[in-house]
Write a protein that holds these residues in place. Structure first.
Motif, mmCIF file in Angstrom:
data_model
loop_
_atom_site.group_PDB
_atom_site.id
_atom_site.type_symbol
_atom_site.label_atom_id
_atom_site.label_comp_id
_atom_site.label_asym_id
_atom_site.label_seq_id
_atom_site.Cartn_x
_atom_site.Cartn_y
_atom_site.Cartn_z
ATOM 1 N N ALA A 213 -42.564 1.984 -24.737
ATOM 2 C CA ALA A 213 -43.589 3.028 -24.749
ATOM 3 C C ALA A 213 -43.509 3.918 -25.981
ATOM 4 N N ASN A 214 -42.356 4.044 -26.610
ATOM 5 C CA ASN A 214 -42.314 4.867 -27.821
ATOM 6 C C ASN A 214 -42.636 4.026 -29.046
ATOM 7 N N PHE A 215 -42.780 4.679 -30.197
ATOM 8 C CA PHE A 215 -43.194 3.923 -31.388
ATOM 9 C C PHE A 215 -42.010 3.229 -32.016
ATOM 10 N N SER A 216 -40.847 3.600 -31.529
ATOM 11 C CA SER A 216 -39.681 2.757 -31.630
ATOM 12 C C SER A 216 -39.178 2.380 -33.000
ATOM 13 N N ASP A 217 -38.310 1.446 -32.942
ATOM 14 C CA ASP A 217 -37.470 1.102 -34.079
ATOM 15 C C ASP A 217 -37.920 -0.172 -34.786
ATOM 16 N N HIS A 218 -39.077 -0.669 -34.407
ATOM 17 C CA HIS A 218 -39.425 -1.999 -34.903
ATOM 18 C C HIS A 218 -40.455 -2.008 -36.018
ATOM 19 N N GLY A 219 -40.828 -0.837 -36.484
ATOM 20 C CA GLY A 219 -41.752 -0.779 -37.605
ATOM 21 C C GLY A 219 -43.054 -1.480 -37.286
ATOM 22 N N ALA A 220 -43.477 -2.342 -38.212
ATOM 23 C CA ALA A 220 -44.767 -2.999 -38.048
ATOM 24 C C ALA A 220 -44.640 -4.377 -37.406
ATOM 25 N N ASN A 221 -43.418 -4.786 -37.125
ATOM 26 C CA ASN A 221 -43.197 -6.094 -36.504
ATOM 27 C C ASN A 221 -41.821 -6.105 -35.869
ATOM 28 N N ARG A 222 -41.761 -6.548 -34.619
ATOM 29 C CA ARG A 222 -40.458 -6.577 -33.953
ATOM 30 C C ARG A 222 -39.855 -7.967 -34.030
ATOM 31 N N LEU A 223 -38.553 -8.021 -34.278
ATOM 32 C CA LEU A 223 -37.867 -9.300 -34.249
ATOM 33 C C LEU A 223 -37.574 -9.688 -32.806
ATOM 34 N N GLY A 224 -37.513 -10.985 -32.560
ATOM 35 C CA GLY A 224 -37.233 -11.479 -31.219
ATOM 36 C C GLY A 224 -35.921 -10.921 -30.707
ATOM 37 N N ALA A 225 -35.865 -10.695 -29.400
ATOM 38 C CA ALA A 225 -34.642 -10.261 -28.719
ATOM 39 C C ALA A 225 -34.201 -8.844 -29.077
#
Ligand SMILES: Cc1cc2nc3c(=O)[nH]c(=O)nc-3n(C[C@H](O)[C@H](O)[C@H](O)COP(=O)(O)OP(=O)(O)OC[C@H]3O[C@@H](n4cnc5c(N)ncnc54)[C@H](O)[C@@H]3O)c2cc1C
Ligand code: SF4
Ligand code: FES
Lengths: 247, 665
Positions: free
Chosen positions: B454-466
């Motif tokens: 729900a937050n804008f989190s740590d994954h920037g513009a693309n999240r890596l798997g797992a």
């Protein structure tokens, strides 16, 4: 295909329910069973009628929400699947399909096909955990090697999705397969040993309190379990109970 | 309000440790007098609720499902990352940090990502102690697999059900606290608003989904862990009930919403089969460890396959285009998700799609089955093993690794993926955007926190798997329980928060008004009708690639659709009873606002980054082209209509990583 559906309708937990007939047409064999139910509900909403209430969420066989008793079988025909994974290709044109909620004294109906499975949660509160703090100050994950065999077996037991098909299928509404699976997961792992005796006793006591019936070894639960939880888990739980009793 | 990320000073390696050492704590006796509301019991909410309760706070947890165990995290398949370096292949905290920032196309906040990498190893220790049955090797140690976008093997897994096992772990920790009376669990409850008193989050309004009753709940702090908003597309791999409502309601009460346009479209999902489709099914990324992705090289083969005159297995190696291996030799089939998805779309747009709709590519295991088969023949000393024997041995290994996924595929598609390659196509899967939070995971509203997807989190513009499971558990077990203490240390003398105040009354009143509107509006169209229409606009114009004109159209179309919704929506049944259509209506109403902000965000972001691909901004080879001037987080402030939202920028500074062109070639 065109189908006749006989569905259990019940306004709320106090109301008396009844079977009601519906017709659906042009159902594709590629639809999932719940997509067929969506078609029916869209039809009902279109007429300003209340849609059939049913539990569902993940629609991929893992959350354990969908709980329909279809043509006398929990999760319907086909093996190793939940209702949401059942496909219409299992049926043929002109079929009449009976759809009821999972029935058991410990699973009261909330509405239509939706039941209250809170009893399962309460059994888990009684002992379905390892008393370890979530502080991060535990030892390294590889400090205790666990044989692949035990880990795999624990995993097989842990795959139970808490759907309740075992209870709905059992003529005694026994929850032994569900409880056995959880007890087994921990019994197979070194981390679970410390509290093993209390755990099994407390969980079984809660299970009895909730009004689930006894196990008479018919094995019906294993057949209908969508996750292939085996009867070995019940046997293991009984052994654990015995061990606990002599402690 | 100026955005302050509150990142502590000092070298990145020491930030978290130093910060924890200096943070204010609440003494155990005082924690008994402090209440915390946690909305959501997925990996983020569940782990937070359990840990806060264990620390001594009184927790009230909420979920719309009938049990915390059924949160959508249950569906995660592939695995969870951690920089344990058990494989000795060169992994480290820095490398996980680096991979995550690079994978996110340099659009995440360095300090948060470093902390995530740092606590990742604790997660695995913790979960093993809880009895999570991760996969092990024959020596009894934990096994790992690789996921896309990285060159090490750091993913821990429990068959194809990692999310299930991790969630059941968090659920068990919750159960322990529920038994002690430290967590009060509200199942089948939906949060419909947050209550702000004197500028601080002090409670929520929730609807009991069984009785329809509207309830007031107070607390000293409110934590939102309600998951992602992928269902704005109607079709996604998310659970049917996944929604943006909790996040959107807090946005409307002052929490900024960040980067809504960053959505992950996952490359390996089962293609759609018809208009009745209600959701899409993911085939775990772990399959790309062993599966090779291809389409036919020649259009006449495509045609023959579509017409059923040829089977994929009829095509020789020379007639196949393993386009990922061709375009990205270094990473091959394990390029990050955004890259793999766009490459599939590129081939299908060029006419090479292999099913009737032209939207499918192959994921082929024949080579892996042969490779494993030969290996097994050798291990078992079988000389001159026949092709059939090799195949049989290899199939066993593939089955052990991915059996449940193959079974799932077969049940849905009615084809045996051991015999014929799987067909896959990209689908909406995860949202990197979400509620803006600072280093403490606090939103722009004091006392209001947001964790997990729900937050804008740590994954920037693309999240890596797992990495989503990792982030959810990091937030809930290890980050929030510290940072929230710093805030709550001011509240030890506040005493219980009353719900008998005008703020609660007003919030309740407005919730009830909306509900009454829905059940009394005699419209002509179902909630799903609007949801599907919204989904189509989103997919066509805010999907895998976006352009200025399309986005402008999307904004207009969504705004029009929203107006029509409020006129024409029909919700049968009453408000004081179990009413799924009513619950859905509220969720779709929020999606209709979010969708427009999403398109606006995508329009403003005139660059391509990760999952956000603007056609106007690409390299000659068709790769995403980032722009230096967009190195910021877009945090939107609510001002009524989505079109009036005000943009605030959090500039992103990279001191520990050199910002480079992202290359997987
Ligand atoms: C099919 C699939 C496979 C995936 N596989 C992986 C993987 O292998 N590895 C990985 O790292 N990630 C994976 N992901 C992503 C990952 O699963 C999610 O990002 C993560 O689980 C989200 O966790 P969460 O706790 O933030 O939210 P969720 O698990 O979505 O939980 C949300 C919670 O909020 C509650 N809630 C929502 N709205 C309300 C409301 N208004 N009121 C009250 N309660 C509310 C829900 O009841 C639920 O309890 C996968 C995702 C999908 C869809
Ligand atoms: S044991 Fe099987 S049938 Fe029973 S609850 Fe678990 S998964 Fe369902
Ligand atoms: S809907 Fe989740 S198991 Fe069927």
């Amino acid at each position: 295909m065109n189908l006749t559906l006989k569905i259990w309708r019940q306004k709320d937990s106090n109301a008396k329910g009844q079977m009601v007939d519906y017709k659906v047409t042009e159902i594709s064999e590629h639809m999932s069973f719940l997509e067929m139910m969506d078609v029916l509900n869209e039809q009902l909403v279109g007429k300003g009628e209340e849609p059939v209430a049913f539990d569902h969420d993940c629609r991929e066989g893992i959350c354990g929400m969908c709980s329909m008793y279809i043509n006398g079988e929990a999760h319907g025909p086909d093996r190793g699947i939940t209702t949401c994974q059942l496909h219409m290709r299992m049926f043929k044109d002109g079929d009449t399909i009976t759809i009821e909620p999972f029935r058991a004294a410990a699973f009261p109906v909330i509405k239509d096909l939706v039941v209250d499975r809170g009893a399962f949660d309460r059994i888990q509160h009684a002992g379905g955990y390892i008393s370890v703090n979530t502080s991060g100050n535990t030892q390294d994950a590889n400090a205790i090697p666990i044989s692949k065999h035990a880990a795999d077996e624990a995993m097989d037991a842990a795959t139970c999705i808490g759907c309740g098909a075992c209870v709905a299928t059992c003529k005694n509404s026994s929850a032994m397969l569900f409880v056995g699976a959880k007890v087994s997961q921990y019994a197979l792992l070194p981390q679970g040993q410390v509290e093993a005796a209390d755990r099994v006793q407390n969980m079984v006591a809660q299970m009895d309190l909730e009004g689930f019936g006894n196990c008479t070894n018919t094995g019906a639960c294993e057949v209908e379990c969508p996750k292939g939880i085996s009867l070995d888990n019940i046997a293991r739980m009984n052994r654990e109970l015995m061990k606990a009793a002599v402690k | 309000m100026a955005l302050d990320s509150k990142v502590p000073k000092g070298p990145i390696k020491d930030k978290w440790t130093d910060y924890k050492n200096k943070i204010n704590l609440v003494n155990p006796a005082n924690k008994r007098h402090i209440d915390v509301i946690v909305v959501g019991t997925g990996l983020a909410g569940g782990s937070a609720a359990a840990t806060l309760a264990e620390l001594g706070y009184n927790v009230k947890a909420f979920a719309y499902q009938d049990s915390p165990r059924r949160a959508h995290s249950i569906a995660a398949q592939g695995g969870i990352n951690a920089a344990k370096n058990y494989q000795g292949d060169g992994d480290s905290t820095y490398r996980l940090f680096y991979d995550t920032v690079k994978g996110g196309d340099y659009r995440s906040r360095e300090a948060n990502v470093y902390r995530l990498a740092e606590v990742s190893t604790n997660i695995i220790d913790q979960c093993v102690a809880q009895g999570v049955p991760f996969a092990r090797d024959y020596g009894g140690l934990l096994d790992n697999r690789s996921f896309g976008g990285v060159l090490v093997s750091r993913t821990f897994y429990a068959k194809g059900q990692t999310g299930q096992q991790l969630l059941l772990g968090a659920y068990s920790a919750m159960n322990r606290q529920i038994a002690r009376g430290k967590i009060e669990m509200f199942n089948r409850h939906e949060m419909l608003d947050v209550v702000i008193v004197d500028g601080k989050a002090r409670g929520i309004i929730a609807r009991n989904l069984v009785t329809g009753e509207i309830e007031r709940h107070s607390a000293h702090a409110v934590v939102i862990g309600s998951g992602g908003y992928g269902n704005v597309y109607f079709l996604s791999t998310n659970a049917m009930g996944s929604n943006v409502t909790a996040a959107w309601k807090i946005h409307k009460k002052g929490a900024y919403f960040a980067n809504p346009c960053y959505t992950q479209i996952h490359p390996t999902c089962i293609p759609r089969s018809g208009d009745y489709q209600s959701k899409l099914t993911l085939m775990s990324e772990s399959l790309r460890n062993d599966g090779r992705i291809w389409v036919p090289k020649h259009l006449d083969d495509v045609k023959a396959i579509r017409e059923g005159q040829k089977k994929p297995t009829d095509l020789s190696e020379e007639d196949r285009d393993y386009y990922l291996e061709r375009r990205y030799p270094a990473f091959g089939n394990l390029v990050p998700r955004d890259v793999a998805s766009r490459a599939a779309k590129e081939r299908c747009d060029a006419g090479y799609g292999v099913n009737a709709t032209g939207e499918a590519v192959y994921l082929d295991f024949a080579a892996a089955i042969e490779r494993y088969g030969k290996e097994q023949a050798k291990i078992n000393n079988i000389e001159n093993a026949s092709e059939a024997k090799i195949y049989e041995l290899g199939q066993k290994i593939v089955e052990a690794k991915y059996g449940n996924l193959f079974q799932m595929y077969e049940k849905i598609v009615d084809e045996n993926p051991y015999e014929t390659p799987m067909m896959i196509y990209p689908a909406v899967h995860y949202t990197m955007g979400g509620v803006w939070v600072d280093y403490n995971l606090m939103t722009t509203v004091p006392g209001l926190y947001c964790i997990g997807e729900a937050n804008f989190s740590d994954h920037g513009a693309n999240r890596l798997g797992a990495s989503a499971l990792m982030q959810g558990l990091a937030d809930g077990y290890f980050v929030l329980p510290y940072t929230i203490g710093d805030y709550l240390s001011d509240d030890i003398r506040t005493g219980e928060i009353s719900t008998d105040t005008k703020e609660f009354e007003e919030a309740e009143k407005s919730v009830k008004e909306t509900i009454n509107f829905f059940v009394n509006n005699k419209g002509s169209k179902s909630v799903d009708h609007f949801h599907k229409k919204l989904g189509k606009i989103m997919w066509d114009k805010c999907g895998m690639s976006r352009n200025e004109q399309g986005l402008k159209e999307a904004i207009q179309e969504i705004s029009d659709l929203r107006k029509e919704f409020w006129k024409e929506v029909s919700v049968p049944g009453g408000s004081e009873e179990y009413n799924e259509e009513l619950a859905k209506a509220g969720r779709v109403a929020d999606f209709l606002e979010l969708g427009e902000l999403f398109a606006k965000d995508a329009l403003v972001r005139e660059e391509s980054a990760g999952g956000h691909f603007r056609e106007e901004h690409q390299t000659p080879e068709g790769e995403a082209k980032r722009m230096k001037e967009f190195q910021f987080v877009s945090a939107w402030e609510y001002k009524g209509e989505p079109k009036d939202a005000v943009l605030h920028k959090e500039e992103l500074v990279y001191e520990n990583i050199e910002v480079k062109e992202r290359s997987y070639k």
